[in-house]
Design a protein around this motif. Structure first.
Motif, PDB file in Angstrom:
ATOM      1  N   LYS A  32       0.825  -1.213   0.000  1.00  0.00           N
ATOM      2  CA  LYS A  32       0.000   0.000   0.000  1.00  0.00           C
ATOM      3  C   LYS A  32       0.855   1.257   0.000  1.00  0.00           C
ATOM      4  CE  LYS A  32      -4.611  -0.841   1.561  1.00  0.00           C
ATOM      5  NZ  LYS A  32      -5.396  -1.170   2.745  1.00  0.00           N
ATOM      6  N   GLN A  33       1.924   1.219   0.798  1.00  0.00           N
ATOM      7  CA  GLN A  33       2.808   2.376   0.892  1.00  0.00           C
ATOM      8  C   GLN A  33       3.402   2.689  -0.481  1.00  0.00           C
ATOM      9  OE1 GLN A  33       2.396   3.649   3.813  1.00  0.00           O
ATOM     10  NE2 GLN A  33       3.482   5.436   3.049  1.00  0.00           N
ATOM     11  N   ALA A  34       3.826   1.619  -1.169  1.00  0.00           N
ATOM     12  CA  ALA A  34       4.419   1.802  -2.494  1.00  0.00           C
ATOM     13  C   ALA A  34       3.377   2.382  -3.445  1.00  0.00           C
ATOM     14  CB  ALA A  34       4.936   0.463  -3.017  1.00  0.00           C
ATOM     15  N   GLU A  35       2.138   1.904  -3.314  1.00  0.00           N
ATOM     16  CA  GLU A  35       1.072   2.388  -4.178  1.00  0.00           C
ATOM     17  C   GLU A  35       0.790   3.865  -3.894  1.00  0.00           C
ATOM     18  OE1 GLU A  35      -2.574   0.224  -3.761  1.00  0.00           O
ATOM     19  OE2 GLU A  35      -3.545   1.371  -5.361  1.00  0.00           O
ATOM     20  N   LEU A  36       0.727   4.210  -2.580  1.00  0.00           N
ATOM     21  CA  LEU A  36       0.429   5.594  -2.204  1.00  0.00           C
ATOM     22  C   LEU A  36       1.538   6.548  -2.636  1.00  0.00           C
ATOM     23  CD1 LEU A  36      -1.169   5.365   1.346  1.00  0.00           C
ATOM     24  CD2 LEU A  36      -2.280   5.627  -0.862  1.00  0.00           C
ATOM     25  N   ASP A  37       2.785   6.081  -2.532  1.00  0.00           N
ATOM     26  CA  ASP A  37       3.908   6.940  -2.896  1.00  0.00           C
ATOM     27  C   ASP A  37       3.806   7.426  -4.337  1.00  0.00           C
ATOM     28  OD1 ASP A  37       5.015   6.984  -0.456  1.00  0.00           O
ATOM     29  OD2 ASP A  37       6.530   5.447  -0.829  1.00  0.00           O
ATOM     30  N   LYS A  38       3.170   6.625  -5.174  1.00  0.00           N
ATOM     31  CA  LYS A  38       3.007   7.019  -6.580  1.00  0.00           C
ATOM     32  C   LYS A  38       2.116   8.248  -6.722  1.00  0.00           C
ATOM     33  CE  LYS A  38       1.950   2.758  -7.887  1.00  0.00           C
ATOM     34  NZ  LYS A  38       1.410   1.634  -8.613  1.00  0.00           N
ATOM     35  N   PHE A  39       1.331   8.542  -5.672  1.00  0.00           N
ATOM     36  CA  PHE A  39       0.405   9.672  -5.767  1.00  0.00           C
ATOM     37  C   PHE A  39       1.008  10.972  -5.230  1.00  0.00           C
ATOM     38  CE2 PHE A  39      -2.391   6.092  -6.218  1.00  0.00           C
ATOM     39  CZ  PHE A  39      -3.288   6.523  -7.182  1.00  0.00           C
ATOM     40  N   LYS A  40       2.235  10.896  -4.727  1.00  0.00           N
ATOM     41  CA  LYS A  40       2.886  12.104  -4.207  1.00  0.00           C
ATOM     42  C   LYS A  40       3.106  13.108  -5.331  1.00  0.00           C
ATOM     43  CE  LYS A  40       5.370  10.982  -0.058  1.00  0.00           C
ATOM     44  NZ  LYS A  40       6.505  10.222   0.395  1.00  0.00           N
ATOM     45  N   GLY A  41       2.748  14.355  -5.066  1.00  0.00           N
ATOM     46  CA  GLY A  41       3.008  15.420  -6.039  1.00  0.00           C
ATOM     47  C   GLY A  41       2.090  15.396  -7.247  1.00  0.00           C
ATOM     48  N   LYS A  42       1.106  14.497  -7.251  1.00  0.00           N
ATOM     49  CA  LYS A  42       0.178  14.422  -8.387  1.00  0.00           C
ATOM     50  C   LYS A  42      -1.086  15.244  -8.101  1.00  0.00           C
ATOM     51  CE  LYS A  42       2.588  11.487 -10.798  1.00  0.00           C
ATOM     52  NZ  LYS A  42       2.749  10.114 -10.352  1.00  0.00           N
ATOM     53  N   GLU A  43      -1.825  15.555  -9.169  1.00  0.00           N
ATOM     54  CA  GLU A  43      -3.129  16.186  -8.985  1.00  0.00           C
ATOM     55  C   GLU A  43      -4.123  15.129  -8.519  1.00  0.00           C
ATOM     56  OE1 GLU A  43      -4.072  17.958 -12.815  1.00  0.00           O
ATOM     57  OE2 GLU A  43      -3.380  19.887 -12.008  1.00  0.00           O
ATOM     58  N   THR A  44      -5.253  15.595  -7.980  1.00  0.00           N
ATOM     59  CA  THR A  44      -6.280  14.644  -7.560  1.00  0.00           C
ATOM     60  C   THR A  44      -7.323  14.563  -8.672  1.00  0.00           C
ATOM     61  OG1 THR A  44      -5.864  15.333  -5.294  1.00  0.00           O
ATOM     62  CG2 THR A  44      -7.875  14.060  -5.692  1.00  0.00           C
ATOM     63  N   VAL A  45      -7.406  13.427  -9.324  1.00  0.00           N
ATOM     64  CA  VAL A  45      -8.347  13.276 -10.437  1.00  0.00           C
ATOM     65  C   VAL A  45      -9.087  11.950 -10.337  1.00  0.00           C
ATOM     66  CG1 VAL A  45      -7.317  14.733 -12.233  1.00  0.00           C
ATOM     67  CG2 VAL A  45      -6.416  12.458 -11.848  1.00  0.00           C
ATOM     68  N   THR A  46     -10.330  11.947 -10.799  1.00  0.00           N
ATOM     69  CA  THR A  46     -11.105  10.708 -10.821  1.00  0.00           C
ATOM     70  C   THR A  46     -10.617   9.837 -11.980  1.00  0.00           C
ATOM     71  OG1 THR A  46     -12.743  11.699 -12.261  1.00  0.00           O
ATOM     72  CG2 THR A  46     -13.141  11.874  -9.892  1.00  0.00           C
ATOM     73  N   ALA A  47     -11.104   8.604 -12.025  1.00  0.00           N
ATOM     74  CA  ALA A  47     -10.636   7.670 -13.050  1.00  0.00           C
ATOM     75  C   ALA A  47     -10.935   8.182 -14.463  1.00  0.00           C
ATOM     76  CB  ALA A  47     -11.284   6.299 -12.846  1.00  0.00           C
TER      77      ALA A  47
ATOM     78  N   ALA B 202     -23.327  -2.326   3.652  1.00  0.00           N
ATOM     79  CA  ALA B 202     -22.968  -3.604   3.029  1.00  0.00           C
ATOM     80  C   ALA B 202     -22.766  -3.434   1.525  1.00  0.00           C
ATOM     81  CB  ALA B 202     -24.055  -4.641   3.309  1.00  0.00           C
ATOM     82  N   ALA B 203     -23.640  -2.683   0.897  1.00  0.00           N
ATOM     83  CA  ALA B 203     -23.522  -2.485  -0.554  1.00  0.00           C
ATOM     84  C   ALA B 203     -22.246  -1.723  -0.896  1.00  0.00           C
ATOM     85  CB  ALA B 203     -24.741  -1.721  -1.073  1.00  0.00           C
ATOM     86  N   LEU B 204     -21.931  -0.715  -0.077  1.00  0.00           N
ATOM     87  CA  LEU B 204     -20.717   0.079  -0.338  1.00  0.00           C
ATOM     88  C   LEU B 204     -19.461  -0.752  -0.114  1.00  0.00           C
ATOM     89  CD1 LEU B 204     -21.757   3.491   1.267  1.00  0.00           C
ATOM     90  CD2 LEU B 204     -21.421   3.013  -1.171  1.00  0.00           C
ATOM     91  N   LYS B 205     -19.502  -1.588   0.924  1.00  0.00           N
ATOM     92  CA  LYS B 205     -18.340  -2.452   1.191  1.00  0.00           C
ATOM     93  C   LYS B 205     -18.134  -3.437   0.048  1.00  0.00           C
ATOM     94  CE  LYS B 205     -17.601  -2.364   6.145  1.00  0.00           C
ATOM     95  NZ  LYS B 205     -18.069  -2.879   7.432  1.00  0.00           N
ATOM     96  N   ALA B 206     -19.233  -3.973  -0.459  1.00  0.00           N
ATOM     97  CA  ALA B 206     -19.131  -4.950  -1.545  1.00  0.00           C
ATOM     98  C   ALA B 206     -18.542  -4.307  -2.797  1.00  0.00           C
ATOM     99  CB  ALA B 206     -20.514  -5.532  -1.851  1.00  0.00           C
ATOM    100  N   ALA B 207     -18.819  -3.013  -2.980  1.00  0.00           N
ATOM    101  CA  ALA B 207     -18.349  -2.345  -4.198  1.00  0.00           C
ATOM    102  C   ALA B 207     -16.975  -1.706  -4.021  1.00  0.00           C
ATOM    103  CB  ALA B 207     -19.364  -1.273  -4.601  1.00  0.00           C
ATOM    104  N   ALA B 208     -16.479  -1.664  -2.753  1.00  0.00           N
ATOM    105  CA  ALA B 208     -15.230  -0.929  -2.474  1.00  0.00           C
ATOM    106  C   ALA B 208     -14.073  -1.436  -3.316  1.00  0.00           C
ATOM    107  CB  ALA B 208     -14.899  -1.050  -0.999  1.00  0.00           C
ATOM    108  N   LYS B 209     -13.228  -0.508  -3.736  1.00  0.00           N
ATOM    109  CA  LYS B 209     -12.058  -0.884  -4.533  1.00  0.00           C
ATOM    110  C   LYS B 209     -10.829  -0.761  -3.666  1.00  0.00           C
ATOM    111  CE  LYS B 209     -14.137   0.743  -8.747  1.00  0.00           C
ATOM    112  NZ  LYS B 209     -13.828   1.163 -10.109  1.00  0.00           N
ATOM    113  N   ASP B 210     -10.074  -1.827  -3.543  1.00  0.00           N
ATOM    114  CA  ASP B 210      -8.898  -1.752  -2.690  1.00  0.00           C
ATOM    115  C   ASP B 210      -7.633  -1.735  -3.535  1.00  0.00           C
ATOM    116  OD1 ASP B 210      -7.598  -1.516  -0.344  1.00  0.00           O
ATOM    117  OD2 ASP B 210      -7.383  -3.678  -0.059  1.00  0.00           O
TER     118      ASP B 210
END
Lengths: 87, 568
Positions: free
Chosen positions: B246-261, B560-568
């Motif tokens: 997760k840390q490695a994944e999050l580090d990729k977002f450093k210094g980036k803009e916040t954008v939806t998919a 429950a519905a939100l948990k089922a749809a959550a993206k990890d």
């Protein structure tokens, strides 16, 4: 003896780094260099004494120099304080 | 399991090296040959200087110049004529070197520890560190060489001094456990800089373990396991992998803009409580301040802070953010927040009483001081004024009228401020939600406060355990309210933010994307996590999920519905 009043302008006051920069520079003069603050006198060549005075931003201090090169010492000290002590 | 302060995040698993404290005992006898004693003392000082300088150089290279400053400070201090000079004088008078060192250090320790300045008080711990190092040299005590511990070591110590921490080799130390020290101690700061998991202030830990015990430390939760069984170990091996991934994944977002998919840009701001927190927001990659709670200025004080005091605090945060948005919420007191010197009356229903904007508009002299301070700070960056607990249009109009008055005064007195300073509503009451369309016409922006909005919508006292089960932002009524507020803001063309805890909730984020939230304001440490989750959802996917969720009638089905749809 010569002396001059000056206001401390660097944000964090006379903490570790400014105090060491100041004391190192003052050690290069033969004259005694002292700071008078809140009625007490502190040896300006000692980093510990400078820090123990707990001089904060905005404080008015008086610098006193006494000795053969007192004019130069005072000029250097005042310039250092006014320029923010390297902070 | 043992609990301590979670000081540096991550999971560490390894074998313990216990750093034993030596007793620094010596025979305090009168010295006859003072010249020889002086020589012994001077040799110790030289050794101390050489060792400290080596460590400082090493830290500067491995960690950074800021971290090396602590040790460089030790050098300045010991080189000071009053420090070593006083010690010398005592030795000349017949004291042994150890007692001279101890006496002078204790004298300075006493002096610094009493000062009313946090930075100066920290010098006291430096003096204590110098004393211990000098005594060890004089007594010929060699410490464990921390730089030589094997890979997979968990260090356990009473306290880690800067000189110990400086020897740590990041690759070999899996974790740090200490008996004393807090989140802001030297050890915690260095552990975080080195990204080594650390749990501090675990009571009696040095007596509970021995060398080569195995240990798990969870620096995120503050948990420590000694000689754990196989089940716990395998759980934590998985947790550790997960954390690293997760840390490695999050580090990729450093210094980036916040954008939806699907490429919609949103703003990701931070919630802060003091001007110093603004630095944290910057470090954590926050794009602005979405909520600067101004209460700290009032609560940590014994008098009403003056315009100058408030101005200095706001300006500090604004300058730290360097042109990025800083939304300052005006005084939000009353309810559960009491300030003694304001002498507010005791109320039967404080949450429904004289609080926040109601108090401010009833005490315009005090409110003017705060508004003036905020507006003066607006000359140094992009400042916005946020009004808490609005329930009707009159309130926002009254505040705006006060702002206009102050502008006139500033103009005639040539005081700098941002002429376009924005004034917005915090939407956190059912009333404000129901008239959000009207408030939107009178406001420059909205910010949804989910904590109070949930509490007032559900009529639930959060502090009351018997009804706390009803307190959920995922209740259908609260979700409808949030959707309505955002839609009213968007329709009126004003930005709509959210500064409650919900803005960083992985389950809530897809709904907020669907509703059209434009600004998310979160705790600084959650910036990268929120940015990562936002990046995973497209508007179309979020809309589909939101449509489904809004048709569900109970909170448990929704979660429950939100948990089922959550993206990890």
């Amino acid at each position: 003896m010569v002396s001059q009043k000056v206001t401390v302008t660097n944000e964090q006051g006379m903490h570790m780094r400014p105090a060491s920069v100041m004391s190192q520079k003052m050690t290069t003069f033969t004259s005694d260099v002292k700071i008078v603050f809140n009625g007490n006198t502190y040896d300006c060549k000692s980093v510990m004494m400078l820090m123990s005075a707990c001089i904060k931003c905005g404080a008015e201090i008086e610098i006193q120099c006494d000795g053969p090169d007192e004019a130069e010492a005072l000029k250097a000290a005042v310039e250092m304080v006014e320029s923010g002590l390297g902070d | 399991m043992y609990k301590g302060i979670a000081a540096s995040r991550g999971i560490g698993i390894g074998s313990i090296v216990l750093i034993v404290e030596h007793e620094l005992k010596y025979d305090n006898k009168k010295i006859e040959d003072t010249a020889a004693e002086k020589q012994r003392f001077e040799a110790a000082i030289e050794k101390f200087k050489t060792e400290t300088k080596e460590m400082a150089d090493d830290i500067r290279k491995r960690i950074g110049p800021k971290e090396a400053e602590i040790l460089e400070g030790h050098l300045f201090m010991i080189s000071d004529p009053t420090m070593s000079g006083e010690m010398s004088k005592m030795i000349d008078a017949g004291q042994c070197a150890e007692s001279a060192v101890e006496a002078v250090c204790d004298m300075f320790y006493g002096m610094f520890s009493k000062m009313d300045d946090e930075m100066m008080r920290q010098r006291a711990s430096d003096i204590a560190d110098i004393k211990v190092s000098l005594l060890k040299i004089l007594l010929g005590i060699e410490d464990i060489d921390i730089s030589k511990v094997p890979k997979g070591t968990v260090l356990v110590a009473k306290d880690l001094t800067p000189s110990m921490t400086s020897q740590i080799v990041k690759e070999n130390v899996a974790g740090i456990i200490t008996e004393i020290g807090g989140k802001t101690s030297h050890s915690a700061i260095l552990a975080r800089a080195l990204e080594i998991p650390a749990v501090l202030s675990v009571p009696n830990i040095t007596e509970l373990v021995k060398d080569k015990d195995s240990a798990i430390i969870d620096g995120t939760e503050g948990d420590v396991y000694i000689n754990p069984d196989g089940d716990i170990l395998s759980q934590y091996v998985i947790k550790r992998e997960e954390f690293i991934r997760k840390q490695a994944e999050l580090d990729k977002f450093k210094g980036k803009e916040t954008v939806t998919a699907d490429g919609t840009k949103v703003e990701l701001f931070c919630n802060i409580g003091t001007p110093k927190d603004a630095k944290k927001a910057v470090e954590c990659d926050g794009e602005g301040i979405g909520l600067f709670r101004s209460e700290f200025l009032f609560m940590d004080n014994n008098h009403l802070p003056t315009e100058e005091e408030q101005f200095a605090a706001y300006k500090e945060a604004v300058e730290t953010m360097n042109g990025k948005d800083v939304i300052i919420r005006t005084l939000d007191i009353g309810g559960d927040k009491d300030i003694p010197y304001l002498e507010m009356k005791k109320e039967d229903n404080p949450f429904l009483g004289y609080r926040a904007v109601r108090y401010c508009l009833g005490n315009k002299d005090k409110y003017t001081i705060q508004l003036r301070a905020i507006m003066r700070a607006s000359a140094f960056g992009k400042v916005k004024i946020m009004v808490p607990l609005v329930t009707c249009v009159d309130e926002i109009r009254s505040v705006k009228a006060m702002v206009e008055e102050i502008k006139k005064d500033f103009d005639s007195n040539n005081i700098d401020y941002d002429k376009n300073i924005e004034v917005g509503c915090m939407i956190e009451t059912p009333s404000a939600s129901l008239i959000a369309d009207m408030l939107a016409e009178e406001s420059d922006f909205f910010s949804i406060g989910t904590n109070d909005l949930t509490q007032y919508t559900m009529s639930v006292d959060r502090g009351n355990a018997d009804v706390a089960y009803l307190y959920s932002t995922f209740q259908p009524s609260v979700l409808r309210s949030i959707k309505h507020i955002i839609e009213c803001g968007v329709k009126a063309g004003i930005p709509v933010g959210m500064c409650g805890e919900a803005a960083a909730d992985p389950l809530m984020i897809p709904l907020l994307i669907s509703f059209g939230l434009t600004e998310y304001s979160v705790n600084p440490v959650l910036v990268l996590t929120a940015r990562c989750i936002i990046s995973k959802w497209s508007k179309a996917e979020a809309d589909e999920l939101a449509a489904k969720v809004l048709s569900l009638k109970t909170e448990s089905e929704i979660v429950a519905a939100l948990k089922a749809a959550a993206k990890d």
